[in-house]
Every structure is written in structure tokens, then in C-alpha cells.
Enzyme design. Structure first.
Site, mmCIF file in Angstrom:
data_model
loop_
_atom_site.group_PDB
_atom_site.id
_atom_site.type_symbol
_atom_site.label_atom_id
_atom_site.label_comp_id
_atom_site.label_asym_id
_atom_site.label_seq_id
_atom_site.Cartn_x
_atom_site.Cartn_y
_atom_site.Cartn_z
ATOM 1 N N ALA A 114 0.875 -1.182 0.000
ATOM 2 C CA ALA A 114 0.000 0.000 0.000
ATOM 3 C C ALA A 114 0.907 1.225 0.000
ATOM 4 C CB ALA A 114 -0.867 -0.012 1.251
ATOM 5 N N GLY B 221 0.614 -5.058 0.864
ATOM 6 C CA GLY B 221 -0.565 -5.144 -0.001
ATOM 7 C C GLY B 221 -0.262 -5.801 -1.334
ATOM 8 N N GLU C 260 4.099 -5.191 7.347
ATOM 9 C CA GLU C 260 3.243 -4.188 8.002
ATOM 10 C C GLU C 260 3.589 -3.972 9.466
ATOM 11 O OE1 GLU C 260 2.171 -6.691 6.087
ATOM 12 O OE2 GLU C 260 0.700 -5.944 4.637
HETATM 13 N N1 COA Z 1 4.605 3.195 -0.464
HETATM 14 C C1 COA Z 1 5.002 4.367 -0.968
HETATM 15 N N2 COA Z 1 6.141 4.548 -1.630
HETATM 16 C C2 COA Z 1 6.922 3.463 -1.780
HETATM 17 C C3 COA Z 1 6.577 2.205 -1.295
HETATM 18 C C4 COA Z 1 5.336 2.091 -0.612
HETATM 19 N N3 COA Z 1 4.911 0.928 -0.122
HETATM 20 N N4 COA Z 1 7.551 1.329 -1.598
HETATM 21 C C5 COA Z 1 8.479 2.035 -2.268
HETATM 22 N N5 COA Z 1 8.106 3.309 -2.400
HETATM 23 C C6 COA Z 1 8.816 4.416 -3.054
HETATM 24 C C7 COA Z 1 9.980 4.917 -2.228
HETATM 25 O O1 COA Z 1 9.537 5.825 -1.252
HETATM 26 C C8 COA Z 1 10.813 5.564 -3.309
HETATM 27 O O2 COA Z 1 10.220 6.815 -3.639
HETATM 28 P P1 COA Z 1 11.154 8.162 -3.762
HETATM 29 O O3 COA Z 1 12.115 7.822 -4.870
HETATM 30 O O4 COA Z 1 10.177 9.218 -4.122
HETATM 31 O O5 COA Z 1 11.819 8.314 -2.456
HETATM 32 C C9 COA Z 1 10.604 4.662 -4.512
HETATM 33 O O6 COA Z 1 9.405 3.942 -4.255
HETATM 34 C C10 COA Z 1 11.722 3.654 -4.692
HETATM 35 O O7 COA Z 1 11.879 2.933 -3.485
HETATM 36 P P2 COA Z 1 13.291 2.820 -2.689
HETATM 37 O O8 COA Z 1 12.971 2.570 -1.258
HETATM 38 O O9 COA Z 1 14.144 3.998 -3.007
HETATM 39 O O10 COA Z 1 13.896 1.524 -3.367
HETATM 40 P P3 COA Z 1 14.896 0.486 -2.708
HETATM 41 O O11 COA Z 1 15.346 -0.408 -3.804
HETATM 42 O O12 COA Z 1 15.936 1.179 -1.904
HETATM 43 O O13 COA Z 1 13.986 -0.371 -1.673
HETATM 44 C C11 COA Z 1 12.024 -1.605 -0.974
HETATM 45 C C12 COA Z 1 12.935 -1.160 -2.156
HETATM 46 C C13 COA Z 1 10.818 -2.288 -1.580
HETATM 47 C C14 COA Z 1 12.781 -2.583 -0.080
HETATM 48 C C15 COA Z 1 11.582 -0.366 -0.154
HETATM 49 O O14 COA Z 1 11.062 0.622 -1.047
HETATM 50 C C16 COA Z 1 10.536 -0.652 0.878
HETATM 51 O O15 COA Z 1 10.844 -1.201 1.932
HETATM 52 N N6 COA Z 1 9.266 -0.257 0.599
HETATM 53 C C17 COA Z 1 8.172 -0.363 1.549
HETATM 54 C C18 COA Z 1 7.666 -1.774 1.625
HETATM 55 C C19 COA Z 1 6.569 -1.904 2.663
HETATM 56 O O16 COA Z 1 6.778 -1.734 3.858
HETATM 57 N N7 COA Z 1 5.378 -2.245 2.182
HETATM 58 C C20 COA Z 1 4.259 -2.519 3.006
HETATM 59 C C21 COA Z 1 3.422 -1.342 3.198
HETATM 60 S S1 COA Z 1 2.078 -1.704 4.264
#
Ligand code: COA
Length: 257
Positions: free
Chosen positions: A66, A111, A134
Site C-alpha cells: 500500500a 498489499g 506491516e
Molecule cells: N509506499 C510508498 N512509496 C513506496 C513504497 C510504498 N509501499 N515502496 C516504495 N516506495 C517508493 C519509495 O519511497 C521511493 O520513492 P522516492 O524515490 O520518491 O523516495 C521509490 O518507491 C523507490 O523505493 P526505494 O525505497 O528507493 O527503493 P529500494 O530499492 O531502496 O527499496 C524496498 C525497495 C521495496 C525494499 C523499499 O522501497 C521498501 O521497503 N518499501 C516499503 C515496503 C513496505 O513496507 N510495504 C508494506 C506497506 S504496508
């Protein structure tokens, strides 16, 4: 249909539905959830579409969860609405009478993992990563994940994943039954389409009755629903055709009635 955050392409009766917010790793914001809802209304009603493959734009993510940037305004009441809306959408996907395959082409987090779980079949690329992180945000999976993950991989494994937020790779997901197959990223869509073509050759009413009965497995109604669905199949022209084709040693030609 035209969407901002979804791309759709129909070929040979197969709709490829690509979630497309690559700059946010295809995170599901409210607009994308609303678009998915409209898209599935269209899928239900469009007789040209026989099966659906859901994937994510790019080579890094299926769906990274999400959209967390929309979370700060959340309180108990908004949280309830968000979870209910997500559950309703994912039920619509799970209850789709046409087969839905998740082509998991990278991160399927939160999500995103729940979306994959709502699909009927999950196929992973070698770089796929699944997790329910989460708990790190002080919440729980709210789009059906606590239920579907538990019924798919078992309570002990599901609770461990949801409490630790551990990321698992494609091979581990395969070993747990979370992914049915693993392919290279370059082959993923090709293989999903191959599988979908094999499925949609079958009689459509029987396809939808299998999905419906399997969706009710584990509930008290599961066995009576199987009887009802079996009976519905035996009333179709496709059933006559399937049996006649077998006896005549030819391939059945099905019309969906
Ligand atoms: N919601 C909103 N934005 C998200 C996102 C999410 N769930 N997952 C990734 N993004 C965004 C990041 O904020 C970043 O945006 P920005 O460039 O404007 O800062 C962009 O996507 C790229 O992500 P980034 O974190 O820079 O890539 P990464 O390769 O370093 O890491 C992940 C990848 C997937 C490990 C990391 O993005 C992450 O942990 N995301 C959240 C996952 C999560 O907790 N999901 C469950 C939500 S309930």
C-alpha cells in the site's frame, strides 16, 4: 479501458493488467485501488476477456505494498474504511469467475503480497521477493492477508512471516506453496500466458465453478457448494460436448454454456 496507473492489453482472450507506478515501485495508492476496482467490473462484464494476468511495471517490483505516503492521515475510523475497501476489492479479484494469475516480477510486499494472494495462481520470477512487513509500521495486513496467507502456507509459517516481516525469495515461496512455479524474469509473462492459454481452452462454466468451490474450501459450506457447482456443470451444453468428444475420441469445442 483507459486508466492512469494501470495498463491493459488483451490478446487471445487474455488480459494483461500491469500496475504502473514504477517510480513508486507500483505501490497501491487509493487511485490505483479505485482503478483496479473499475477494471475488475469491466473484466467481469467483458466477454472478450477469458483470463487475467496481473503484473507490475518494470523489472523491480510487482507491487511494493500500500502507498505508505497516504498513511499519516490515518486514524482508527479511516483505517477501518481502508481495510474494508481493500478487502472488498481483493474479494472481487478472488471471486472473479475468470482465472486470475499473478505474475510476480519482483517485490510483492504488504498489499502487493496480499494482491498476489487474492489471485488464483501465483507465478514468480527468480528475483521475486515476498513479505508482509506491516508490523514494522505498527499495523497488520488489512486486505485479507492474515486469512489468505494462513490458509495457503499454514498458520505457523504465516504468523512467523507476519511477526518478523522477513523477506522470502522465490525458491522459499515456491517451497511453501506461495508460488506455483519460478521462471526467469524474461520468461515470466510468456510462461504465464502459456499456462493461461491451457486453462482457458477448458469449459468456462466448469472453470468458474472450480474457482468458486475452491474459494469456499475450509468453510462449512464448501462441500454443499461443490455439489451445487457440480450440478450446475452437468446442466451445461459444454458438459454434453466434453463427454461426447471423449467418446468420439476428439477434442471438445466449448461455448461457455
Ligand atoms: N509506499 C510508498 N512509496 C513506496 C513504497 C510504498 N509501499 N515502496 C516504495 N516506495 C517508493 C519509495 O519511497 C521511493 O520513492 P522516492 O524515490 O520518491 O523516495 C521509490 O518507491 C523507490 O523505493 P526505494 O525505497 O528507493 O527503493 P529500494 O530499492 O531502496 O527499496 C524496498 C525497495 C521495496 C525494499 C523499499 O522501497 C521498501 O521497503 N518499501 C516499503 C515496503 C513496505 O513496507 N510495504 C508494506 C506497506 S504496508
Amino acid at each position: 479501458m483507459e486508466f492512469s496507473n494501470l495498463k491493459t492489453h488483451i490478446s487471445e482472450g487474455i488480459l494483461t493488467l500491469t500496475i504502473s507506478r514504477p517510480e513508486k515501485l507500483n505501490a497501491l495508492n487509493q487511485q490505483t485501488m479505485d482503478e483496479l476496482n473499475s477494471c475488475f467490473d469491466w473484466i467481469y462484464s467483458n466477454s472478450e476477456i477469458k483470463g487475467v494476468i496481473i503484473t507490475g511495471e518494470g523489472e523491480k517490483a510487482f507491487v511494493a505494498g500500500a502507498d505508505i505516503s497516504e498513511f499519516l492521515q490515518m486514524n482508527g475510523e479511516i483505517g477501518r474504511e481502508l481495510s474494508q475497501k481493500g478487502q472488498d476489492l481483493f474479494f472481487k479479484i478472488e471471486n472473479c469467475p475468470k482465472p486470475v494469475i499473478a505474475a510476480v516480477n519482483g517485490f510483492a510486499l504488504g498489499g502487493g503480497c496480499e494482491l498476489a494472494l487474492a489471485c488464483h495462481i501465483r507465478i514468480a520470477s527468480e528475483n521475486a521477493i515476498f513479505a508482509q512487513p506491516e508490523i514494522n509500521l505498527g499495523i497488520i495486513p488489512g486486505y485479507g492477508g492474515t486469512q489468505r496467507l494462513t490458509s495457503l502456507i499454514g498458520k505457523g509459517r504465516a504468523i512467523e512471516l507476519m511477526l518478523t516481516s522477513d523477506k522470502i525469495d522465490a525458491a522459499t515461496a515456491f517451497s511453501m506453496g506461495l508460488a506455483n512455479h519460478i521462471y526467469s524474469l524474461s520468461d515470466l509473462l510468456l510462461k504465464c500466458k502459456e499456462l493461461m492459454r491451457k486453462i482457458i481452452e477448458k469449459p468456462p462454466v466448469a472453470i468458474s465453478m472450480v474457482i468458486n468451490a475452491a474459494n469456499n474450501a475450509g468453510s462449512a459450506e464448501g462441500y454443499p457448494i461443490e455439489v451445487k457447482n457440480f450440478s450446475k456443470c452437468t446442466g451445461t451444453e459444454d458438459f454434453r460436448e466434453g463427454v461426447t468428444a471423449f467418446l468420439e475420441k476428439r477434442k471438445g469445442v466449448f461455448i461457455g454454456k
